[in-house]
Design an enzyme around this catalytic site. Structure first.
Site, PDB file in Angstrom:
ATOM      1  CB  ALA A 276      -0.909  -0.016   1.233  1.00  0.00           C
ATOM      2  N   GLY A 278       0.143   1.387  -3.350  1.00  0.00           N
ATOM      3  CA  GLY A 278      -0.010   0.595  -4.552  1.00  0.00           C
ATOM      4  C   GLY A 278       0.634   1.061  -5.833  1.00  0.00           C
ATOM      5  N   GLY A 279       1.421   2.118  -5.809  1.00  0.00           N
ATOM      6  CA  GLY A 279       2.045   2.572  -7.048  1.00  0.00           C
ATOM      7  C   GLY A 279       2.911   1.512  -7.697  1.00  0.00           C
ATOM      8  CG  ASP A 295       0.065  -2.843   3.440  1.00  0.00           C
ATOM      9  OD1 ASP A 295       1.044  -2.243   2.943  1.00  0.00           O
ATOM     10  OD2 ASP A 295      -0.467  -2.506   4.514  1.00  0.00           O
ATOM     11  CG  ASP A 321       2.707  -9.046  10.185  1.00  0.00           C
ATOM     12  OD1 ASP A 321       3.756  -9.057   9.508  1.00  0.00           O
ATOM     13  OD2 ASP A 321       2.621  -8.517  11.306  1.00  0.00           O
ATOM     14  CG  ASP A 337       8.802   0.684  -1.016  1.00  0.00           C
ATOM     15  OD1 ASP A 337       9.733   1.077  -0.300  1.00  0.00           O
ATOM     16  OD2 ASP A 337       8.095   1.452  -1.682  1.00  0.00           O
ATOM     17  CB  CYS A 390      11.205   6.336   0.551  1.00  0.00           C
ATOM     18  SG  CYS A 390      10.009   6.141   1.879  1.00  0.00           S
TER      19      CYS A 390
END
Length: 463
Positions: A276, A278-279, A295, A321, A337, A390
């Site tokens: 999530a 979701g890109g 997710d 999970d 990610d 990120c």
């Protein structure tokens, strides 16, 4: 898991930008009293309750009733105050005989918002002073005189006061600034910090790469080297051409790179862990993979399903999970990610430096390593794993992967950019490819085009 504010999510487009330097912002005039009162509430929620700005906005009861113009003003005012908080507080320290007590938190917030309007938004002095004072709650009435006196002094002496408070590193917590200095050197750390003071543009990923030029023309967007589209002052996202038909989705240019490290995945079984909003799931599905999006948050995963429906793409979504779930059989590839400090997205989330704590960041590598181990177990021998965060912190990226390999995790690196064709296809800034063959984007990359989020991504093979 810690909040992971990736910019893949659909979000309002960039609002009018705060000045990167004093004197360059458009004037903001006359929002009504309730707008400043909402701004005061939001600033208190972020700085006193350590609640993320986006969550504070969503939870504020008055926010839905504001006009679009006032919403734009509130976003701009609070975001600019957070971006310039170090400078604002340094200026206030010169104007106050002693620090304000915790009981004066509303007055302190009003002073911060007032200074921001006077020095960084060029709001007319009468509005910045009078209407900010009027926004004070009744319980803070005893501080009206103090707020009035300080803001009027700032209105008169602003340029001189501003000269005593340099942008860098004043606008960052010292622990964050020192960490970037150690990791990247002072010159690069300074360039990163400067980029964080600027309102970011809006980036889009087009569903069909062959249509990138078409949509760039229709939207009046700049086509970036990696195929992302970039818009300045785009307005409301939902009103843009192509939104309703699902021709594209909102995704920072840097956030679009990790999924592209999985090459030739058409027909393959691919897991998107911590998927999530979701890109990257959309990217993988558009590339023809059989995608399963995992997710732990059912609410956040619902956003993935909505975006899939809007774009006409297909993936299986499972709210579970990742620590406790395994696919029926190991898959061809996994994109992880991982939840992280998100310090690479500070330009989009200026609240992050003020709500994060070093102790919290120190715990994240343990979580990320557990997720990496889970991803390894989900991948077939010879399959590929892309690990991404990120974050600008090496402990969550370079150091974590190096330690995993040193400790004999059953993985090996697949270097990025071994062939010129991959570098051209990826479209990342050349300086973002590390000596170890990983990806490390920094906010100062593409600075002449508006910068990009900070990401670390590495491609691994399951041995």
């Amino acid at each position: 898991m810690p909040r992971d504010p990736h910019i893949d999510k659909e979000r309002p487009a960039a609002k009018p930008r705060a000045a990167a330097a004093r004197g360059s912002a458009a004037q903001v005039r006359g929002p009504n009293l309730s707008a400043r009162r909402v701004a005061l509430d939001l600033l208190h929620s972020v700085l006193r309750r350590h609640r993320p700005f986006d969550e504070s906005l969503a939870a504020h009861s008055t926010w839905p009733g504001l006009s679009p113009r006032d919403r734009a003003f509130v976003r701009l005012l609070v975001a600019t105050t957070l971006r310039r908080l170090g400078q604002i507080d340094a200026i206030l320290a010169q104007c106050l005989d002693k620090p304000l007590t915790p009981k004066a938190s509303a007055a302190e917030g009003a002073l911060r918002l007032g200074v921001c309007q006077l020095l960084f938004l060029e709001t007319p002095a009468h509005a910045a002073v009078t209407e900010t004072i009027d926004a004070l709650p009744r319980a803070a009435g005893a501080y009206r005189g103090l707020v009035n006196a300080v803001l009027r002094r700032v209105a008169q002496e602003g340029p001189a006061l501003l000269e005593t408070a340099p942008e860098i590193p004043t606008n960052l917590p010292d622990w964050l600034w020192q960490g970037w200095n150690a990791a990247y050197g002072e010159e690069t750390a300074r360039a990163v910090a400067v980029q964080h003071l600027r309102e970011p543009p809006l980036d889009l990923t087009v569903k069909h790469p062959a249509e990138q030029s078409l949509w760039a023309e229709r939207l009046g967007a700049r086509l970036l080297p990696n195929g992302s589209l970039r818009l300045q002052d785009a307005g409301v996202v939902e009103n843009l051409p192509g939104f309703a038909e699902g021709a594209w989705w909102v995704q920072d240019a840097a956030a679009a790179l990790p999924a592209r490290l999985l090459r030739g995945i058409a027909g393959m079984k691919v897991l998107d862990l911590c998927a999530a909003p979701g890109g990257k799931t959309l990217q993988l599905a558009a590339a023809g993979a059989q995608v399963t999006a995992i997710d732990r948050s059912a609410d956040r995963l619902a956003r993935v399903s909505q975006n899939l429906a809007r774009t006409g793409l297909t993936a299986t979504c499972i709210a579970v999970d990742a620590f406790n779930w395994r696919p029926p059989e190991p898959v061809d590839a996994v994109l992880l990610d991982a939840p992280c400090s998100a310090t690479g997205t500070i330009r989009r989330h200026p609240d992050l430096p003020w709500i994060k704590r070093p102790a919290e960041l120190a715990e994240l590598p343990l979580l990320q390593r557990r997720l990496l181990n889970a991803a390894i177990q989900m991948t077939r021998p010879g399959g590929v794993i892309v690990y991404a965060v990120c974050s600008l912190e090496p402990a969550e990226g370079e150091d974590l992967i190096a330690r995993a390999i040193e400790e004999a995790a059953p993985i090996e690196r697949i270097r990025i950019g071994e062939g010129a064709d991959e570098l051209a296809e990826l479209g990342a800034p050349p300086e973002s490819i590390t000596r170890a063959g990983a990806l490390r984007t920094l906010p100062c990359h593409w600075s002449d085009q508006g910068g990009m989020d900070g990401f670390y991504a590495v491609r691994l093979r399951r041995r």
